[in-house]
Design a protein around this motif. Structure first.
Motif, PDB file in Angstrom:
ATOM      1  N   LEU A 103      48.903 142.078  -3.300  1.00 42.88           N
ATOM      2  CA  LEU A 103      48.345 143.069  -4.330  1.00 42.88           C
ATOM      3  C   LEU A 103      48.804 144.049  -3.826  1.00 42.88           C
ATOM      4  O   LEU A 103      47.785 145.378  -4.884  1.00 42.88           O
ATOM      5  CB  LEU A 103      46.797 142.405  -3.012  1.00 42.88           C
ATOM      6  CG  LEU A 103      45.800 143.385  -3.273  1.00 42.88           C
ATOM      7  CD1 LEU A 103      44.911 143.577  -4.881  1.00 42.88           C
ATOM      8  CD2 LEU A 103      44.581 143.450  -2.390  1.00 42.88           C
ATOM      9  N   THR A 104      49.173 144.286  -2.831  1.00 46.65           N
ATOM     10  CA  THR A 104      49.966 145.688  -2.670  1.00 46.65           C
ATOM     11  C   THR A 104      50.747 146.132  -4.215  1.00 46.65           C
ATOM     12  O   THR A 104      51.050 146.948  -5.031  1.00 46.65           O
ATOM     13  CB  THR A 104      50.398 145.986  -1.584  1.00 46.65           C
ATOM     14  OG1 THR A 104      49.353 145.954  -0.148  1.00 46.65           O
ATOM     15  CG2 THR A 104      50.994 147.482  -1.484  1.00 46.65           C
ATOM     16  N   ARG A 105      52.253 145.306  -4.222  1.00 51.45           N
ATOM     17  CA  ARG A 105      52.872 144.974  -5.705  1.00 51.45           C
ATOM     18  C   ARG A 105      52.076 145.756  -6.266  1.00 51.45           C
ATOM     19  O   ARG A 105      52.040 146.120  -7.850  1.00 51.45           O
ATOM     20  CB  ARG A 105      53.406 144.044  -5.733  1.00 51.45           C
ATOM     21  CG  ARG A 105      54.573 144.463  -4.434  1.00 51.45           C
ATOM     22  CD  ARG A 105      55.468 142.952  -4.038  1.00 51.45           C
ATOM     23  NE  ARG A 105      56.507 142.488  -5.885  1.00 51.45           N
ATOM     24  CZ  ARG A 105      57.106 141.565  -6.302  1.00 51.45           C
ATOM     25  NH1 ARG A 105      57.331 140.667  -5.387  1.00 51.45           N
ATOM     26  NH2 ARG A 105      57.667 142.045  -7.266  1.00 51.45           N
ATOM     27  N   PHE A 106      50.694 144.079  -6.828  1.00 53.34           N
ATOM     28  CA  PHE A 106      49.441 144.592  -8.446  1.00 53.34           C
ATOM     29  C   PHE A 106      49.653 145.868  -8.813  1.00 53.34           C
ATOM     30  O   PHE A 106      49.448 146.469  -9.336  1.00 53.34           O
ATOM     31  CB  PHE A 106      48.109 143.858  -8.542  1.00 53.34           C
ATOM     32  CG  PHE A 106      47.430 143.532  -9.316  1.00 53.34           C
ATOM     33  CD1 PHE A 106      47.751 143.869 -10.504  1.00 53.34           C
ATOM     34  CD2 PHE A 106      45.974 144.935  -8.776  1.00 53.34           C
ATOM     35  CE1 PHE A 106      46.962 144.594 -11.440  1.00 53.34           C
ATOM     36  CE2 PHE A 106      45.314 145.112  -9.733  1.00 53.34           C
ATOM     37  CZ  PHE A 106      45.767 144.472 -11.305  1.00 53.34           C
ATOM     38  N   VAL A 107      48.776 146.361  -7.020  1.00 55.60           N
ATOM     39  CA  VAL A 107      48.355 147.844  -7.076  1.00 55.60           C
ATOM     40  C   VAL A 107      49.583 148.957  -7.882  1.00 55.60           C
ATOM     41  O   VAL A 107      48.599 149.844  -8.300  1.00 55.60           O
ATOM     42  CB  VAL A 107      47.411 148.608  -6.124  1.00 55.60           C
ATOM     43  CG1 VAL A 107      47.340 149.571  -6.062  1.00 55.60           C
ATOM     44  CG2 VAL A 107      46.438 147.755  -5.651  1.00 55.60           C
ATOM     45  N   PHE A 108      49.995 148.845  -6.810  1.00 57.10           N
ATOM     46  CA  PHE A 108      51.237 150.338  -6.462  1.00 57.10           C
ATOM     47  C   PHE A 108      51.981 150.122  -8.688  1.00 57.10           C
ATOM     48  O   PHE A 108      52.223 151.409  -8.836  1.00 57.10           O
ATOM     49  CB  PHE A 108      52.165 149.634  -6.155  1.00 57.10           C
ATOM     50  CG  PHE A 108      53.266 150.818  -5.682  1.00 57.10           C
ATOM     51  CD1 PHE A 108      53.201 152.444  -5.088  1.00 57.10           C
ATOM     52  CD2 PHE A 108      54.759 150.324  -6.152  1.00 57.10           C
ATOM     53  CE1 PHE A 108      54.097 152.547  -4.852  1.00 57.10           C
ATOM     54  CE2 PHE A 108      55.604 151.378  -5.123  1.00 57.10           C
ATOM     55  CZ  PHE A 108      55.239 152.714  -5.135  1.00 57.10           C
ATOM     56  N   TYR A 109      52.418 148.939  -8.519  1.00 54.12           N
ATOM     57  CA  TYR A 109      52.827 148.935 -10.225  1.00 54.12           C
ATOM     58  C   TYR A 109      52.048 149.000 -11.734  1.00 54.12           C
ATOM     59  O   TYR A 109      52.870 149.314 -12.635  1.00 54.12           O
ATOM     60  CB  TYR A 109      54.153 147.433 -10.302  1.00 54.12           C
ATOM     61  CG  TYR A 109      55.012 147.518  -9.209  1.00 54.12           C
ATOM     62  CD1 TYR A 109      56.330 148.232  -9.516  1.00 54.12           C
ATOM     63  CD2 TYR A 109      55.465 146.877  -7.688  1.00 54.12           C
ATOM     64  CE1 TYR A 109      57.387 148.552  -8.568  1.00 54.12           C
ATOM     65  CE2 TYR A 109      55.989 147.665  -6.758  1.00 54.12           C
ATOM     66  CZ  TYR A 109      57.679 148.157  -7.551  1.00 54.12           C
ATOM     67  OH  TYR A 109      58.465 148.534  -6.249  1.00 54.12           O
ATOM     68  N   PHE A 110      51.204 148.083 -11.120  1.00 57.31           N
ATOM     69  CA  PHE A 110      50.315 147.829 -11.927  1.00 57.31           C
ATOM     70  C   PHE A 110      48.689 148.654 -12.418  1.00 57.31           C
ATOM     71  O   PHE A 110      49.139 149.832 -13.325  1.00 57.31           O
ATOM     72  CB  PHE A 110      50.266 146.647 -12.216  1.00 57.31           C
ATOM     73  CG  PHE A 110      51.214 145.691 -12.612  1.00 57.31           C
ATOM     74  CD1 PHE A 110      51.863 145.357 -13.608  1.00 57.31           C
ATOM     75  CD2 PHE A 110      51.429 144.939 -11.965  1.00 57.31           C
ATOM     76  CE1 PHE A 110      53.024 144.851 -14.344  1.00 57.31           C
ATOM     77  CE2 PHE A 110      52.689 144.195 -12.404  1.00 57.31           C
ATOM     78  CZ  PHE A 110      53.373 144.282 -12.753  1.00 57.31           C
ATOM     79  N   ALA A 111      48.236 148.957 -11.642  1.00 56.26           N
ATOM     80  CA  ALA A 111      46.775 148.940 -11.543  1.00 56.26           C
ATOM     81  C   ALA A 111      46.887 151.181 -11.154  1.00 56.26           C
ATOM     82  O   ALA A 111      46.618 151.636 -12.016  1.00 56.26           O
ATOM     83  CB  ALA A 111      45.707 148.374 -10.267  1.00 56.26           C
ATOM     84  N   LEU A 112      47.275 151.223 -10.399  1.00 60.27           N
ATOM     85  CA  LEU A 112      47.797 152.528  -9.997  1.00 60.27           C
ATOM     86  C   LEU A 112      48.278 153.509 -10.929  1.00 60.27           C
ATOM     87  O   LEU A 112      47.690 154.577 -11.351  1.00 60.27           O
ATOM     88  CB  LEU A 112      48.171 153.124  -8.271  1.00 60.27           C
ATOM     89  CG  LEU A 112      47.901 154.460  -7.746  1.00 60.27           C
ATOM     90  CD1 LEU A 112      46.809 154.947  -7.710  1.00 60.27           C
ATOM     91  CD2 LEU A 112      48.558 154.539  -6.445  1.00 60.27           C
ATOM     92  N   SER A 113      49.146 152.998 -11.439  1.00 59.31           N
ATOM     93  CA  SER A 113      50.180 153.452 -11.961  1.00 59.31           C
ATOM     94  C   SER A 113      49.863 153.457 -13.234  1.00 59.31           C
ATOM     95  O   SER A 113      49.889 154.634 -13.855  1.00 59.31           O
ATOM     96  CB  SER A 113      51.527 152.502 -12.869  1.00 59.31           C
ATOM     97  OG  SER A 113      52.411 151.989 -11.720  1.00 59.31           O
ATOM     98  N   ALA A 114      48.903 152.131 -14.346  1.00 59.37           N
ATOM     99  CA  ALA A 114      47.521 152.792 -15.382  1.00 59.37           C
ATOM    100  C   ALA A 114      47.023 153.781 -15.427  1.00 59.37           C
ATOM    101  O   ALA A 114      46.639 154.759 -15.879  1.00 59.37           O
ATOM    102  CB  ALA A 114      47.343 151.826 -15.781  1.00 59.37           C
ATOM    103  N   MET A 115      46.499 154.158 -13.512  1.00 54.95           N
ATOM    104  CA  MET A 115      45.704 155.205 -14.209  1.00 54.95           C
ATOM    105  C   MET A 115      45.568 156.257 -14.144  1.00 54.95           C
ATOM    106  O   MET A 115      45.343 157.496 -14.401  1.00 54.95           O
ATOM    107  CB  MET A 115      44.915 154.904 -11.857  1.00 54.95           C
ATOM    108  CG  MET A 115      43.689 156.275 -11.148  1.00 54.95           C
ATOM    109  SD  MET A 115      43.159 155.843 -10.031  1.00 54.95           S
ATOM    110  CE  MET A 115      41.727 155.130 -10.202  1.00 54.95           C
ATOM    111  N   LEU A 116      46.638 156.542 -13.188  1.00 60.24           N
ATOM    112  CA  LEU A 116      47.592 158.422 -13.139  1.00 60.24           C
ATOM    113  C   LEU A 116      48.018 158.319 -14.498  1.00 60.24           C
ATOM    114  O   LEU A 116      48.231 159.630 -14.807  1.00 60.24           O
ATOM    115  CB  LEU A 116      49.514 157.181 -12.349  1.00 60.24           C
ATOM    116  CG  LEU A 116      48.691 158.152 -10.827  1.00 60.24           C
ATOM    117  CD1 LEU A 116      50.277 157.011 -10.280  1.00 60.24           C
ATOM    118  CD2 LEU A 116      48.176 158.769 -10.217  1.00 60.24           C
ATOM    119  N   LEU A 117      48.680 156.743 -15.336  1.00 60.38           N
ATOM    120  CA  LEU A 117      49.129 157.496 -16.639  1.00 60.38           C
ATOM    121  C   LEU A 117      48.238 158.372 -17.121  1.00 60.38           C
ATOM    122  O   LEU A 117      48.427 158.705 -17.800  1.00 60.38           O
ATOM    123  CB  LEU A 117      49.911 156.451 -16.924  1.00 60.38           C
ATOM    124  CG  LEU A 117      50.011 156.305 -18.801  1.00 60.38           C
ATOM    125  CD1 LEU A 117      51.279 157.236 -18.731  1.00 60.38           C
ATOM    126  CD2 LEU A 117      50.678 154.845 -18.920  1.00 60.38           C
TER     127      LEU A 117
END
Length: 309
Positions: free
Chosen positions: A35-49
């Motif tokens: 879950l941490t990897r999903f948030v770190f590499y995908f969800a949070l990255s999409a939000m920041l981008l």
């Protein structure tokens, strides 16, 4: 103050839910890691981008902002590291204690919570703080630990720091977003919708992951952990407030966001580094746990004060 506390409560309730799920073994350690990897590499990255692609970096950037955060944070870092050295701790441990005193959970907790409590305009200053944390202080602890062990700075160490920054999805997402913003073009509709849907998973996913990871943290060395938590939750935002209000010419709103960022609990990624280098991981772990629990109250107090001033 009560109103602010009630607004922050759902965020900490999600952290508590993740903690309970992990403690009851409903959520395994492996599931937490994924879950941490999903948030770190995908969800949070999409939000920041998505957020950074809409920013006007020229209008937002301020050297006073950068120097206010850097100087105040460096002061607290030096103080806490100095206390560690005075206790007879080696330089590597002092560096990690200094890290605990200034690096807050800006990515997983700060971005979603401050965007809601202080408005989406807060995301710009939050990303500046996050970038300084990752680039300056994230590189500093690696340099100190490797330098203390090797007795010198090496080209290999500098290459390792550079590659680490390039591999960090938060740094890359912010950079790509700002580069897109420079084109002056809007994100195409389907891409924007994709980033919006994926980024929406960042807030609940990140908060749940924080709680689940806390369930495996230890409360050993509670005295040192309490001191480091006090430094992070009280001394750090206090030093930032002095710099913002009395020394540097920082925009009032951006300064308030910076102070709020400084009030956040110790970041979980410090534990990953401490574990990787084998430097006081239990002490760092306890600091994350104690500061996160205490921040349920202290973050509300700081944001409540910021709203009043």
């Amino acid at each position: 103050m009560l109103a602010i506390f009630l607004e922050t409560l759902p965020f900490f309730a999600l952290i508590g839910l993740g903690y309970a799920a992990r403690r009851t073994a409903f959520f395994s350690e492996e599931a937490t890691a994924y879950l941490t990897r999903f948030v770190f590499y995908f969800a949070l990255s999409a939000m920041l981008l998505r957020f950074s692609a809409t920013l006007d970096i020229g209008a937002l950037f301020s050297w006073d902002f950068v120097w206010a955060y850097l100087s105040a944070s460096a002061l607290i870092y030096a103080l806490v590291a100095g206390v560690a050295l005075a206790r007879g701790r080696p330089l590597e441990e002092a560096a990690f204690e200094g890290q605990c005193s200034v690096i807050g959970n800006v990515g997983f907790l700060g971005i979603p919570m401050l965007a809601l409590l202080m408005g989406e305009a807060a995301v710009g200053p939050v990303m500046f703080v996050l970038s300084i944390d990752l680039i300056v202080f994230g590189s500093l602890v690696v340099a100190v630990v490797n330098g203390a062990r090797d007795g010198r700075m090496s080209l290999g160490m500098l290459r390792s720091i550079g590659l680490g920054l390039l591999k960090n999805p938060m740094i890359m997402s912010i950079t790509l977003g700002l580069l897109w913003a420079r084109t002056g073009m809007a994100i195409p509709g389907p891409a924007d919708q994709f980033l919006s849907i994926l980024g929406a998973a960042a807030t609940p996913g990140a908060l749940f992951a924080i709680g689940a990871s806390l369930a495996s943290k230890s409360a050993e060395r509670i005295e040192v952990a309490s001191w480091l938590s006090f430094a992070k939750l009280v001394l750090h935002p206090a030093a930032i407030a002095v710099a913002v209000l009395f020394i540097f010419d920082v925009d009032n709103y951006a300064g308030a966001v910076m102070i709020a960022c400084a009030s956040l609990p110790v970041a979980g990624n410090i534990f990953i580094l401490a574990q990787h280098y084998g430097v006081a991981p239990q002490r760092v772990s306890a600091s994350i746990l104690v500061s996160t629990v205490a921040s349920v109250v202290t973050v509300s107090l700081v944001i409540g004060w910021l709203v009043q001033v």
